[in-house]
Design an enzyme around this catalytic site. Structure first.
Site, PDB file in Angstrom:
ATOM      1  N   CYS A   1      13.777 -28.777  51.053  1.00  0.00           N
ATOM      2  CA  CYS A   1      12.934 -27.683  51.526  1.00  0.00           C
ATOM      3  C   CYS A   1      13.574 -27.001  52.736  1.00  0.00           C
ATOM      4  O   CYS A   1      14.539 -26.268  52.583  1.00  0.00           O
ATOM      5  CB  CYS A   1      11.524 -28.202  51.825  1.00  0.00           C
TER       6      CYS A   1
ATOM      7  N   HIS B   1      10.475 -30.432  46.621  1.00  0.00           N
ATOM      8  CA  HIS B   1      10.348 -31.764  47.228  1.00  0.00           C
ATOM      9  C   HIS B   1      10.551 -32.843  46.160  1.00  0.00           C
ATOM     10  O   HIS B   1       9.582 -33.355  45.593  1.00  0.00           O
ATOM     11  CB  HIS B   1       8.971 -31.916  47.884  1.00  0.00           C
TER      12      HIS B   1
ATOM     13  N   GLU C   1      11.232 -35.899  46.394  1.00  0.00           N
ATOM     14  CA  GLU C   1      10.729 -37.225  46.750  1.00  0.00           C
ATOM     15  C   GLU C   1       9.347 -37.500  46.177  1.00  0.00           C
ATOM     16  O   GLU C   1       8.964 -38.667  45.993  1.00  0.00           O
ATOM     17  CB  GLU C   1      10.699 -37.394  48.275  1.00  0.00           C
TER      18      GLU C   1
END
Length: 535
Positions: free
Chosen positions: A381, A507, A509
């Site tokens: 990001c 993102h 993750e």
């Protein structure tokens, strides 16, 4: 009929209610049940999207774009399900909905009150979660601690649900603390007794008590708790500090917690097969290699701000029998003079997401170090945006290049507002949120990681790469390896002349799982191990 399990907490906060709920969810799922799970937060914010990470930890984003509590990350990782906007409910959402209905005249001129209007709205959110997912079991965690004023409407609502649908369809689990007094060498049950007394005074009798403790709980102590709290001795479950979070479901299963739940709810599903999960935990406990990753962020004092990033690194490490050690580097302290000292002993550098200008220049210095010294790099990001700015400044020579978020007067706005964001004034809920497709270019590190032409990832951003600078940066070796399907929005960038330098606007993750690491994290850790071995 759908069954409902409510998880409450007492004595202190941060007892691990979320991990307990997620672990139970995994056990029930492995019994063949369709499980969904939700978190009720008593704060008056509509969602945590505008809250400081120091207040709340990370904001976890669902596929459908809801900004939610970090516990939903635990739920998804443990149960391996994708949750939705119905999985996180706040007091702010409840009151907002009730007030909108009142303005529309839906209460037919009646006086709007906490009971029944607020409690009915809360109950509807519980039932809707089950309807939307066609779940066999809905697990609902109530945030905060029993005794908090803010929690009272939620506790009253879940009390009523037992009356509404019958005691065989509802179960209450209460998580408490048994403190150990080192000076006296004793564990004390009194706080748990008082917490349960408080809960019972509100009309809720817990069926299971989960006691968080750093020492073993004796049988005598369990008998004492069972007597004073009016539950079966077997329903006193010990939740001792674990060497890995992923061992908690196995600990609960050893104490037959899932069987107690099934017996109470009249569920006759076979015992949970936890063979694969046990193998995962054994792997986690016996990792033979190590690698060190520098995480350069501005909220490093509160590691919950990056909890999904850390878990994704660990998941990637499991694939390589590797324990990933995170070196926390405060971006505000990084300068060109000390960057070698701060990150020089690491095998890879990661710059996560964030907002605002604090620590930005330190992150850019760390990114420059990774680029110039061929250190594996993953940007997320804001990390992707700053990697673009660093390249523009130090390779293209565009002095003063920046993001218009950080410097509205920059002569070179490498990162600028999305066109649809130009006239947006509100901060809450107005970002580009949720799951979007990303088209990958072949023969790139990104494509090699995913091995698919189009992937879907979760986003949370307002600013985007400015396409005005794409031609010049491409000529200089900057690779735009992932874009929106129409090619308009830049999703992934990387470098040609670097072993592994990749950054994503989304993102990654958020979708990592302990048994299925996210591809970019997988290849980042792989590159970091290669870097370590080549030193």
């Amino acid at each position: 009929m759908t069954k409902y399990i409510f998880v409450t907490g007492g004595v202190v906060s941060s007892l691990g209610k979320g991990i307990t709920a997620a672990s139970l969810g995994r056990l029930l799922k492995n019994r063949g049940l369709n499980v969904t799970i939700q978190k009720f937060d008593p704060y008056i914010n509509v969602d945590p999207g505008t809250m400081s990470p120091y207040q709340h930890g990370e904001v976890f984003v669902t596929d459908d774009g809801a900004e939610t509590d970090l516990d939903l990350g635990h739920y998804e990782r443990f149960i391996d399900i994708n949750l939705n906007k119905y999985s996180n409910v706040t007091t702010g959402k409840i009151y907002s909905s009730v007030l909108q209905k009142e303005r529309r005249g839906e209460y037919l001129g009646g006086t709007v009150q906490v009971i029944p209007h607020i409690t009915n709205e809360i109950k509807e959110r519980v039932y809707r979660s089950g309807r939307e997912t066609n779940a066999d079991v809905v697990i609902t965690e109530i945030g905060g601690t029993v005794g908090d004023i803010e929690s009272l409407p939620f506790l009253e609502a879940i009390r009523q649900i037992k009356s509404d649908i019958g005691r065989d369809n509802v179960m209450y689990i209460h998580c408490t603390l048994i403190p150990y007094l080192k000076a006296a060498g004793e564990m004390k049950t009194k706080p748990t007794q008082h917490s349960v007394k408080e809960l019972r005074s509100l009309g809720i009798q817990p069926n299971i008590i989960v006691v968080r403790t750093e020492m073993p709980v004796s049988q005598d102590m369990k008998d004492k708790l069972a007597l004073f709290c009016d539950i079966d001795t077997k329903a006193v479950i010990e939740a001792r500090d674990a060497d890995t979070l992923y061992a908690v479901p196995l600990s609960l299963q050893e104490q037959n917690m899932d069987q107690i739940v099934c017996d109470h709810l009249k569920l006759d599903n076979p015992a949970a097969d936890m063979t694969e999960w046990t193998a995962l935990v054994e792997k986690v406990r016996n990792l033979s290699k190590k690698t060190k990753i520098a995480l350069v962020g501005k909220y490093v004092e509160l590691q919950d701000a990056y909890i999904s990033v850390v878990e994704a690194l660990r998941h990637a490490g499991y694939s390589f029998d590797t324990d990933v050690e995170v070196k926390w580097v405060n971006a505000e302290h990084v300068t060109a003079e000390n960057v070698q000292e701060l990150v020089g002993d690491t095998d890879g550098i990661l710059v996560p997401g964030g907002f605002g200008d604090r620590g930005v220049e330190g992150k850019i210095v760390a990114i420059q170090y990774a680029r110039e010294n061929k250190v594996p790099f993953l940007g997320i990001c804001l990390g992707m945006q700053l990697a673009s700015i660093e390249f523009a400044r130090n390779v293209l020579g565009l002095e003063g290049a920046n993001s218009s978020e950080i410097n509205p007067d920059t002569p070179y706005a490498i990162i600028d507002l999305l066109p649809e964001q130009k006239d947006v004034e509100d901060l809450g809920g107005t970002l580009r949120l949720g799951l979007y497709p990303c088209k990958l270019s072949e023969e790139t590190n990104a494509y090699n990681a995913y091995n698919e032409p189009v992937v879907y990832e979760r986003h949370r951003h307002r600013y985007e790469f400015n396409n005005q600078f794409r031609p010049d940066m491409e000529k200089a070796g900057f690779v735009f390896s992932g874009t929106s399907p129409d090619g308009r929005l830049v999703e992934i960038i990387e470098l040609k002349d670097h072993p592994w330098f990749v950054a994503a606007q989304f993102h990654p993750e958020l979708v990592s799982r302990p048994n299925r690491p996210q591809p970019l994290f997988h290849d980042f850790v792989k590159a970091s191990l290669t870097n370590k071995e080549s030193k």
